[in-house]
Design a protein around this motif. Sequence first.
Motif, PDB file in Angstrom:
ATOM      1  N   TYR A   1       1.010  -1.257   0.082  1.00 20.65           N
ATOM      2  CA  TYR A   1       0.051  -0.070   0.197  1.00 20.65           C
ATOM      3  C   TYR A   1       0.868   1.463  -0.544  1.00 20.65           C
ATOM      4  O   TYR A   1       0.428   2.302  -0.730  1.00 20.65           O
ATOM      5  CB  TYR A   1      -0.795  -0.138   1.731  1.00 20.65           C
ATOM      6  N   ILE A   2       1.986   1.338   1.269  1.00 19.30           N
ATOM      7  CA  ILE A   2       2.778   2.505   1.330  1.00 19.30           C
ATOM      8  C   ILE A   2       3.195   2.156  -0.736  1.00 19.30           C
ATOM      9  O   ILE A   2       3.600   3.695  -1.314  1.00 19.30           O
ATOM     10  CB  ILE A   2       3.961   2.222   1.825  1.00 19.30           C
ATOM     11  N   LEU A   3       3.973   0.991  -1.096  1.00 20.58           N
ATOM     12  CA  LEU A   3       4.649   1.874  -2.404  1.00 20.58           C
ATOM     13  C   LEU A   3       3.502   2.508  -3.241  1.00 20.58           C
ATOM     14  O   LEU A   3       3.882   2.799  -4.029  1.00 20.58           O
ATOM     15  CB  LEU A   3       5.279   0.383  -2.623  1.00 20.58           C
ATOM     16  N   GLU A   4       2.264   1.716  -3.459  1.00 20.97           N
ATOM     17  CA  GLU A   4       1.452   2.204  -4.576  1.00 20.97           C
ATOM     18  C   GLU A   4       0.864   3.493  -4.260  1.00 20.97           C
ATOM     19  O   GLU A   4       0.470   4.372  -5.160  1.00 20.97           O
ATOM     20  CB  GLU A   4       0.781   0.568  -4.534  1.00 20.97           C
ATOM     21  N   THR A   5       0.671   3.563  -2.695  1.00 19.55           N
ATOM     22  CA  THR A   5       0.199   4.895  -2.450  1.00 19.55           C
ATOM     23  C   THR A   5       1.221   6.105  -2.795  1.00 19.55           C
ATOM     24  O   THR A   5       0.815   7.131  -3.213  1.00 19.55           O
ATOM     25  CB  THR A   5      -0.256   4.774  -1.618  1.00 19.55           C
ATOM     26  N   SER A   6       2.032   6.022  -1.906  1.00 18.02           N
ATOM     27  CA  SER A   6       3.508   7.140  -1.580  1.00 18.02           C
ATOM     28  C   SER A   6       4.267   7.421  -2.349  1.00 18.02           C
ATOM     29  O   SER A   6       5.018   7.761  -2.986  1.00 18.02           O
ATOM     30  CB  SER A   6       3.007   7.197  -0.017  1.00 18.02           C
ATOM     31  N   VAL A   7       4.732   6.271  -3.392  1.00 15.10           N
ATOM     32  CA  VAL A   7       5.954   6.213  -3.534  1.00 15.10           C
ATOM     33  C   VAL A   7       6.257   5.949  -4.738  1.00 15.10           C
ATOM     34  O   VAL A   7       6.795   6.706  -5.204  1.00 15.10           O
ATOM     35  CB  VAL A   7       7.020   4.478  -2.488  1.00 15.10           C
ATOM     36  N   TYR A   8       5.429   4.597  -5.631  1.00 15.94           N
ATOM     37  CA  TYR A   8       6.055   4.490  -6.828  1.00 15.94           C
ATOM     38  C   TYR A   8       5.005   6.104  -8.059  1.00 15.94           C
ATOM     39  O   TYR A   8       5.842   6.364  -8.847  1.00 15.94           O
ATOM     40  CB  TYR A   8       4.982   3.275  -7.786  1.00 15.94           C
ATOM     41  N   PRO A   9       4.037   6.263  -7.358  1.00 14.80           N
ATOM     42  CA  PRO A   9       3.803   7.258  -7.975  1.00 14.80           C
ATOM     43  C   PRO A   9       4.092   8.881  -7.911  1.00 14.80           C
ATOM     44  O   PRO A   9       3.690   9.646  -9.312  1.00 14.80           O
ATOM     45  CB  PRO A   9       2.173   7.539  -7.235  1.00 14.80           C
ATOM     46  N   ARG A  10       5.439   9.135  -7.110  1.00  9.48           N
ATOM     47  CA  ARG A  10       6.486   9.745  -7.075  1.00  9.48           C
ATOM     48  C   ARG A  10       7.064   9.875  -7.276  1.00  9.48           C
ATOM     49  O   ARG A  10       8.534  10.493  -7.659  1.00  9.48           O
ATOM     50  CB  ARG A  10       6.172  10.776  -6.019  1.00  9.48           C
ATOM     51  N   GLU A  11       7.858   8.715  -7.954  1.00 10.58           N
ATOM     52  CA  GLU A  11       9.474   8.149  -8.014  1.00 10.58           C
ATOM     53  C   GLU A  11      10.027   8.865  -9.782  1.00 10.58           C
ATOM     54  O   GLU A  11       8.919   8.390 -10.681  1.00 10.58           O
ATOM     55  CB  GLU A  11       9.598   6.368  -8.494  1.00 10.58           C
ATOM     56  N   PRO A  12      10.747   8.340  -9.355  1.00 14.55           N
ATOM     57  CA  PRO A  12      11.336   9.404 -10.947  1.00 14.55           C
ATOM     58  C   PRO A  12      10.924   8.715 -11.873  1.00 14.55           C
ATOM     59  O   PRO A  12      11.994   7.668 -11.465  1.00 14.55           O
ATOM     60  CB  PRO A  12      12.416  10.438 -11.060  1.00 14.55           C
ATOM     61  N   GLU A  13      10.974   8.615 -13.258  1.00 14.61           N
ATOM     62  CA  GLU A  13      11.121   7.993 -14.231  1.00 14.61           C
ATOM     63  C   GLU A  13      12.599   7.662 -14.509  1.00 14.61           C
ATOM     64  O   GLU A  13      12.581   5.778 -14.764  1.00 14.61           O
ATOM     65  CB  GLU A  13      10.917   8.808 -16.079  1.00 14.61           C
ATOM     66  N   SER A  14      13.459   8.181 -14.261  1.00 14.87           N
ATOM     67  CA  SER A  14      15.373   7.129 -14.000  1.00 14.87           C
ATOM     68  C   SER A  14      15.193   6.003 -13.274  1.00 14.87           C
ATOM     69  O   SER A  14      15.767   5.225 -13.262  1.00 14.87           O
ATOM     70  CB  SER A  14      16.576   8.490 -14.240  1.00 14.87           C
ATOM     71  N   MET A  15      14.511   6.146 -11.659  1.00 16.53           N
ATOM     72  CA  MET A  15      14.722   5.738 -10.249  1.00 16.53           C
ATOM     73  C   MET A  15      14.458   4.889 -10.765  1.00 16.53           C
ATOM     74  O   MET A  15      14.517   3.252 -10.663  1.00 16.53           O
ATOM     75  CB  MET A  15      14.294   6.821  -9.735  1.00 16.53           C
ATOM     76  N   LYS A  16      12.726   4.632 -11.669  1.00 19.64           N
ATOM     77  CA  LYS A  16      12.083   4.112 -11.733  1.00 19.64           C
ATOM     78  C   LYS A  16      12.314   2.959 -12.684  1.00 19.64           C
ATOM     79  O   LYS A  16      12.915   1.632 -12.913  1.00 19.64           O
ATOM     80  CB  LYS A  16      10.232   3.912 -12.844  1.00 19.64           C
ATOM     81  N   GLU A  17      13.001   3.093 -14.179  1.00 18.51           N
ATOM     82  CA  GLU A  17      14.016   2.618 -14.820  1.00 18.51           C
ATOM     83  C   GLU A  17      15.515   1.634 -14.021  1.00 18.51           C
ATOM     84  O   GLU A  17      15.449   0.355 -14.703  1.00 18.51           O
ATOM     85  CB  GLU A  17      14.403   3.326 -16.023  1.00 18.51           C
ATOM     86  N   LEU A  18      15.569   2.611 -13.272  1.00 13.39           N
ATOM     87  CA  LEU A  18      17.140   1.746 -12.630  1.00 13.39           C
ATOM     88  C   LEU A  18      17.083   0.431 -11.835  1.00 13.39           C
ATOM     89  O   LEU A  18      17.584  -0.507 -11.806  1.00 13.39           O
ATOM     90  CB  LEU A  18      17.930   2.792 -12.081  1.00 13.39           C
ATOM     91  N   ARG A  19      15.369   1.166 -10.810  1.00  8.55           N
ATOM     92  CA  ARG A  19      14.996  -0.212 -10.253  1.00  8.55           C
ATOM     93  C   ARG A  19      14.401  -0.818 -11.314  1.00  8.55           C
ATOM     94  O   ARG A  19      14.703  -2.192 -10.839  1.00  8.55           O
ATOM     95  CB  ARG A  19      13.649   0.249  -9.830  1.00  8.55           C
ATOM     96  N   GLU A  20      14.231  -0.860 -12.259  1.00 14.62           N
ATOM     97  CA  GLU A  20      13.633  -1.971 -13.167  1.00 14.62           C
ATOM     98  C   GLU A  20      14.874  -3.114 -13.691  1.00 14.62           C
ATOM     99  O   GLU A  20      14.574  -4.577 -14.153  1.00 14.62           O
ATOM    100  CB  GLU A  20      12.690  -2.019 -14.276  1.00 14.62           C
ATOM    101  N   VAL A  21      15.992  -2.145 -13.695  1.00 16.54           N
ATOM    102  CA  VAL A  21      17.051  -2.631 -14.459  1.00 16.54           C
ATOM    103  C   VAL A  21      17.725  -3.698 -13.197  1.00 16.54           C
ATOM    104  O   VAL A  21      17.618  -4.898 -13.563  1.00 16.54           O
ATOM    105  CB  VAL A  21      18.262  -1.876 -15.087  1.00 16.54           C
ATOM    106  N   THR A  22      17.080  -3.108 -12.002  1.00 17.69           N
ATOM    107  CA  THR A  22      18.557  -4.351 -11.163  1.00 17.69           C
ATOM    108  C   THR A  22      17.676  -5.054 -10.986  1.00 17.69           C
ATOM    109  O   THR A  22      18.418  -6.147 -11.069  1.00 17.69           O
ATOM    110  CB  THR A  22      18.489  -2.822 -10.060  1.00 17.69           C
ATOM    111  N   ALA A  23      16.549  -4.958 -10.815  1.00 15.52           N
ATOM    112  CA  ALA A  23      15.967  -5.819 -10.545  1.00 15.52           C
ATOM    113  C   ALA A  23      15.638  -8.027 -11.322  1.00 15.52           C
ATOM    114  O   ALA A  23      15.698  -8.305 -11.035  1.00 15.52           O
ATOM    115  CB  ALA A  23      14.348  -6.283 -11.097  1.00 15.52           C
ATOM    116  N   LYS A  24      16.376  -7.166 -12.395  1.00 15.43           N
ATOM    117  CA  LYS A  24      17.026  -8.623 -13.648  1.00 15.43           C
ATOM    118  C   LYS A  24      18.159  -8.968 -13.379  1.00 15.43           C
ATOM    119  O   LYS A  24      18.837  -9.614 -13.119  1.00 15.43           O
ATOM    120  CB  LYS A  24      17.046  -7.439 -14.892  1.00 15.43           C
TER     121      LYS A  24
END
Length: 317
Positions: free
Chosen positions: A102-125
């Motif tokens: 809930y915290i991630l989906e409500t407060s974190v992911y919607p405000r996460e800069p695009e570059s951080m999202k991209e890095l998070r997704e690359v790192t996930a692999k």
Amino acid sequence: MVGQVHIGNGCSSLSIHQPYQQDYTGTTPPPSDTPCPVHSLYIPIHPFLPFQIHFNLPLITLYFILQHQRFPTMAATGETQPAKHQEVGHKSLLQSDALYQYILETSVYPREPESMKELREVTAKHPWNLMTTSADEGQFLNLLLKLINAKNTMEIGVYTGYSLLSTALALPEDGKILALDINRENYEIGLPIIEKAGVAHKIDFREGPALPLLDQMVGDVKFHGSFDFIFVDADKDNYLNYHKRLIDLVKIGGVIGYDNTLWNGSLVAPADAPLRKYVRYYSDFVLELNKALAADPRVEICQLPVGDGITLCRRIS
Ligand SMILES: C[S@@+](CC[C@H](N)C(=O)[O-])C[C@H]1O[C@@H](n2cnc3c(N)ncnc32)[C@H](O)[C@@H]1O
């Protein structure tokens, strides 16, 4: 001990173990103030392998170990099933996965800069993805740096650069991060994304063990009191050694953040709890650190249950 390598320490902290730790049995911890010698052998099999392995360790045993490294708290709680939460970077100590989501989906992911999202997704692999700073902690660091108007910062423990990017994005255009890690290869996974985000010019990455560089800096007064913020997310068995040096390098009023200070919740496990060897081993260092920080009159502290626990130390003298 021919043909042995020590690789990695615990959850979210890759430590390349030093020669003095060879033959670690859990009963003879290394000297607490021994500087890190340069690691002589680095075999990136997996970051969470807690102890030395023989080269001839049967693969099946290795597989078994790797599977179980992913759920280090199981041992602490005696659970027999892995935690349900599969979020990469999930290190929340919240008892409810649903609440964390809930915290991630409500407060974190919607405000996460695009570059951080991209890095998070690359790192996930990446096979060592469990080491990455969680998205909620990344958001916390980013806001904290803005709140304290940080400009000159240091990070010990970069991995693919998620916390580094969250720091770089928070700093002003002329802000600086001295980023230290023994592994450049992982940093280079995130570097193209950091470059694309337009913040690479703020980063001075140095490959190598942090302690010798810190010693050099401590030996040069121009670095004394020069950092507004320092984030430590590397080898737990050296945190106290880092603290002894960082306290001179951070300015009065500046902040040091030590990551993983709740160590998967293992700190309060009963003495006979079936902790994995590496969790037990590093737990002693984290316990020692927490005690030392609480007793250190040079800092005000606050230990937050964000991620795997982060202790903020504000230097006051
Ligand atoms: C938990 S990871 C860092 C995660 C990172 N903060 C992030 O946001 O993804 C720990 C890192 O510490 C580095 N490390 C381990 N021992 C080190 C040492 N003695 N000096 C510098 N870096 C070290 C490892 O190579 C690894 O990349």
